[in-house]
Design a protein around this motif. Structure first.
Motif, PDB file in Angstrom:
ATOM      1  N   ARG A  79       5.774  15.499  55.181  1.00  0.00           N
ATOM      2  CA  ARG A  79       6.705  16.496  54.647  1.00  0.00           C
ATOM      3  C   ARG A  79       7.957  15.788  54.131  1.00  0.00           C
ATOM      4  O   ARG A  79       8.137  14.591  54.355  1.00  0.00           O
ATOM      5  CB  ARG A  79       7.083  17.509  55.734  1.00  0.00           C
ATOM      6  CG  ARG A  79       5.914  18.276  56.319  1.00  0.00           C
ATOM      7  CD  ARG A  79       6.365  19.339  57.321  1.00  0.00           C
ATOM      8  NE  ARG A  79       7.088  18.778  58.446  1.00  0.00           N
ATOM      9  CZ  ARG A  79       6.513  18.216  59.505  1.00  0.00           C
ATOM     10  NH1 ARG A  79       5.191  18.142  59.585  1.00  0.00           N
ATOM     11  NH2 ARG A  79       7.241  17.723  60.492  1.00  0.00           N
ATOM     12  N   ALA A  80       8.824  16.523  53.478  1.00  0.00           N
ATOM     13  CA  ALA A  80      10.095  15.985  53.002  1.00  0.00           C
ATOM     14  C   ALA A  80      11.060  15.892  54.174  1.00  0.00           C
ATOM     15  O   ALA A  80      12.116  16.531  54.227  1.00  0.00           O
ATOM     16  CB  ALA A  80      10.661  16.864  51.895  1.00  0.00           C
ATOM     17  N   ASP A  81      10.677  15.077  55.140  1.00  0.00           N
ATOM     18  CA  ASP A  81      11.398  14.962  56.397  1.00  0.00           C
ATOM     19  C   ASP A  81      11.081  13.587  56.982  1.00  0.00           C
ATOM     20  O   ASP A  81       9.924  13.281  57.268  1.00  0.00           O
ATOM     21  CB  ASP A  81      10.945  16.070  57.352  1.00  0.00           C
ATOM     22  CG  ASP A  81      11.619  16.005  58.717  1.00  0.00           C
ATOM     23  OD1 ASP A  81      12.367  15.044  58.976  1.00  0.00           O
ATOM     24  OD2 ASP A  81      11.377  16.919  59.525  1.00  0.00           O
ATOM     25  N   SER A 100       7.308  16.763  42.164  1.00  0.00           N
ATOM     26  CA  SER A 100       8.582  17.464  42.309  1.00  0.00           C
ATOM     27  C   SER A 100       9.496  16.603  43.153  1.00  0.00           C
ATOM     28  O   SER A 100       9.076  15.567  43.699  1.00  0.00           O
ATOM     29  CB  SER A 100       8.374  18.835  42.975  1.00  0.00           C
ATOM     30  OG  SER A 100       7.950  18.677  44.317  1.00  0.00           O
ATOM     31  N   GLU A 101      10.749  17.001  43.269  1.00  0.00           N
ATOM     32  CA  GLU A 101      11.695  16.336  44.150  1.00  0.00           C
ATOM     33  C   GLU A 101      12.378  17.377  45.004  1.00  0.00           C
ATOM     34  O   GLU A 101      12.847  18.397  44.499  1.00  0.00           O
ATOM     35  CB  GLU A 101      12.723  15.538  43.352  1.00  0.00           C
ATOM     36  CG  GLU A 101      13.698  14.769  44.235  1.00  0.00           C
ATOM     37  CD  GLU A 101      14.599  13.817  43.471  1.00  0.00           C
ATOM     38  OE1 GLU A 101      15.502  13.228  44.110  1.00  0.00           O
ATOM     39  OE2 GLU A 101      14.411  13.659  42.251  1.00  0.00           O
ATOM     40  N   LYS A 102      12.403  17.127  46.307  1.00  0.00           N
ATOM     41  CA  LYS A 102      13.051  18.057  47.222  1.00  0.00           C
ATOM     42  C   LYS A 102      13.639  17.304  48.402  1.00  0.00           C
ATOM     43  O   LYS A 102      13.027  16.373  48.940  1.00  0.00           O
ATOM     44  CB  LYS A 102      12.078  19.135  47.703  1.00  0.00           C
ATOM     45  CG  LYS A 102      10.823  18.625  48.377  1.00  0.00           C
ATOM     46  CD  LYS A 102       9.863  19.762  48.761  1.00  0.00           C
ATOM     47  CE  LYS A 102       9.221  20.397  47.558  1.00  0.00           C
ATOM     48  NZ  LYS A 102       8.160  21.384  47.932  1.00  0.00           N
ATOM     49  N   LYS A 103      14.854  17.658  48.750  1.00  0.00           N
ATOM     50  CA  LYS A 103      15.537  17.098  49.915  1.00  0.00           C
ATOM     51  C   LYS A 103      15.546  15.569  49.911  1.00  0.00           C
ATOM     52  O   LYS A 103      15.416  14.928  50.959  1.00  0.00           O
ATOM     53  CB  LYS A 103      14.895  17.609  51.203  1.00  0.00           C
ATOM     54  CG  LYS A 103      14.942  19.114  51.379  1.00  0.00           C
ATOM     55  CD  LYS A 103      14.279  19.527  52.678  1.00  0.00           C
ATOM     56  CE  LYS A 103      14.299  21.030  52.855  1.00  0.00           C
ATOM     57  NZ  LYS A 103      13.622  21.447  54.134  1.00  0.00           N
ATOM     58  N   LEU A 106      10.375  12.429  46.853  1.00  0.00           N
ATOM     59  CA  LEU A 106       9.478  12.695  45.740  1.00  0.00           C
ATOM     60  C   LEU A 106       8.143  13.153  46.293  1.00  0.00           C
ATOM     61  O   LEU A 106       7.527  12.463  47.102  1.00  0.00           O
ATOM     62  CB  LEU A 106       9.277  11.436  44.895  1.00  0.00           C
ATOM     63  CG  LEU A 106      10.526  10.816  44.259  1.00  0.00           C
ATOM     64  CD1 LEU A 106      10.162   9.515  43.553  1.00  0.00           C
ATOM     65  CD2 LEU A 106      11.190  11.789  43.297  1.00  0.00           C
ATOM     66  N   GLU A 107       7.700  14.320  45.859  1.00  0.00           N
ATOM     67  CA  GLU A 107       6.396  14.826  46.278  1.00  0.00           C
ATOM     68  C   GLU A 107       5.317  14.166  45.423  1.00  0.00           C
ATOM     69  O   GLU A 107       5.375  14.210  44.197  1.00  0.00           O
ATOM     70  CB  GLU A 107       6.324  16.336  46.126  1.00  0.00           C
ATOM     71  CG  GLU A 107       4.987  16.920  46.560  1.00  0.00           C
ATOM     72  CD  GLU A 107       4.870  18.408  46.320  1.00  0.00           C
ATOM     73  OE1 GLU A 107       3.876  19.000  46.753  1.00  0.00           O
ATOM     74  OE2 GLU A 107       5.790  18.980  45.668  1.00  0.00           O
ATOM     75  N   PHE A 112       5.211  12.594  50.757  1.00  0.00           N
ATOM     76  CA  PHE A 112       6.597  12.620  50.290  1.00  0.00           C
ATOM     77  C   PHE A 112       7.234  11.237  50.472  1.00  0.00           C
ATOM     78  O   PHE A 112       7.290  10.716  51.584  1.00  0.00           O
ATOM     79  CB  PHE A 112       7.383  13.684  51.046  1.00  0.00           C
ATOM     80  CG  PHE A 112       6.976  15.087  50.710  1.00  0.00           C
ATOM     81  CD1 PHE A 112       7.640  15.801  49.723  1.00  0.00           C
ATOM     82  CD2 PHE A 112       5.899  15.684  51.356  1.00  0.00           C
ATOM     83  CE1 PHE A 112       7.258  17.098  49.389  1.00  0.00           C
ATOM     84  CE2 PHE A 112       5.509  16.985  51.033  1.00  0.00           C
ATOM     85  CZ  PHE A 112       6.183  17.690  50.053  1.00  0.00           C
TER      86      PHE A 112
END
Length: 245
Positions: A79-81, A100-103, A106-107, A112
């Motif tokens: 995960r983005a964690d 995509s990019e989150k937190k 990069l997904e 991530f």
């Protein structure tokens, strides 16, 4: 002939099916695939035209790459964690497609990846020796091309390609095509290359080499005069070329 990409973090490029490793390819690198025999595919690497055989299940369809890994190595997380499970690891130079990019991550299809560890696909570094310094302590591996293990020519190639400079995979070919000869007696400077028969080293400073070598079994810094004497004493001969890029 079919264009494909490497889908393993590191894949051995073999001389023949089940044969010895000549070089390695990294995740996302493009190849041109030809015939397949018993689970191995004959390919040519697009980055340097190096031919060989690779396990067929280490290849997948080509896809646009948006980023490449500029950290020495990185992890792909579930995960983005950063506290989530890590799924795999990638080396400097690996090429990825970000969905995509989150937190700050990069997904990708692998998981991530920290965005700070990647740069856009078109980006280039400017100092190959600074890139080589990222690999200090990396274990020596004959034919290796990654942060998990590399040899002298693998180190030089990784750093020059990161700077947008075409570079063959083997030290003998590198000696033939890289840079210009430096006149005898000229002081070596950072960014020069010294060659021996079967070996190559970066000049990191006036009397300091940075190279992947079997003496240290790692990428290491070594006094130039001591290295030249040691290599000669162990029977590998004198410096055969001093080149400046």
């Amino acid at each position: 002939m079919t264009q494909m990409r490497v889908i393993e973090p590191v894949a051995d490029l073999l001389r023949q099916p089940e044969g010895p490793r000549d070089r390695q390819l990294l995740y996302g690198e493009a190849v041109v695939a030809a015939d397949e025999i018993d689970g191995f595919t004959r390919i040519t690497s697009e980055k340097d035209s190096y031919p060989g055989w690779i396990r067929t299940d280490h290849l997948g369809p080509i896809e646009p790459q948006t980023h490449w890994i500029v950290a020495a190595s990185t992890h792909a997380y579930e995960r983005a964690d950063l506290k989530s499970p890590d799924l795999t690891s990638l080396s400097f130079g690996s090429r990825i497609r970000a969905l995509s990019e989150k937190k700050g991550f990069l997904e990708t299809s692998l998981g991530f990846i920290p965005a700070v560890h990647a740069v856009p696909a078109y980006s280039r570094l400017t100092d190959p020796v600074a890139a080589a310094e990222l690999f200090l302590g990396t274990p020596y591996l004959w034919g290796g091309n990654s942060r998990f293990g590399l040899d002298c020519s693998g180190l030089v190639q990784a750093c020059l390609l990161a700077c947008g400079v075409p570079c063959p995979g083997d030290s003998g070919d590198q000696e033939k095509v890289l840079g210009n000869p430096v006149p005898s007696g000229t002081q070596a400077q950072r960014g020069d290359l010294l060659f021996w028969k079967g070996h190559v080293a970066w000049v990191a400073a006036e009397n300091l080499l940075l190279h992947a070598n079997a003496y240290h079994m790692a990428v290491a810094l070594e006094a130039m005069d001591q290295a030249i004497a040691r290599i000669s004493e162990q029977g590998d001969g004198p410096v055969t070329a001093h080149k400046r890029l």
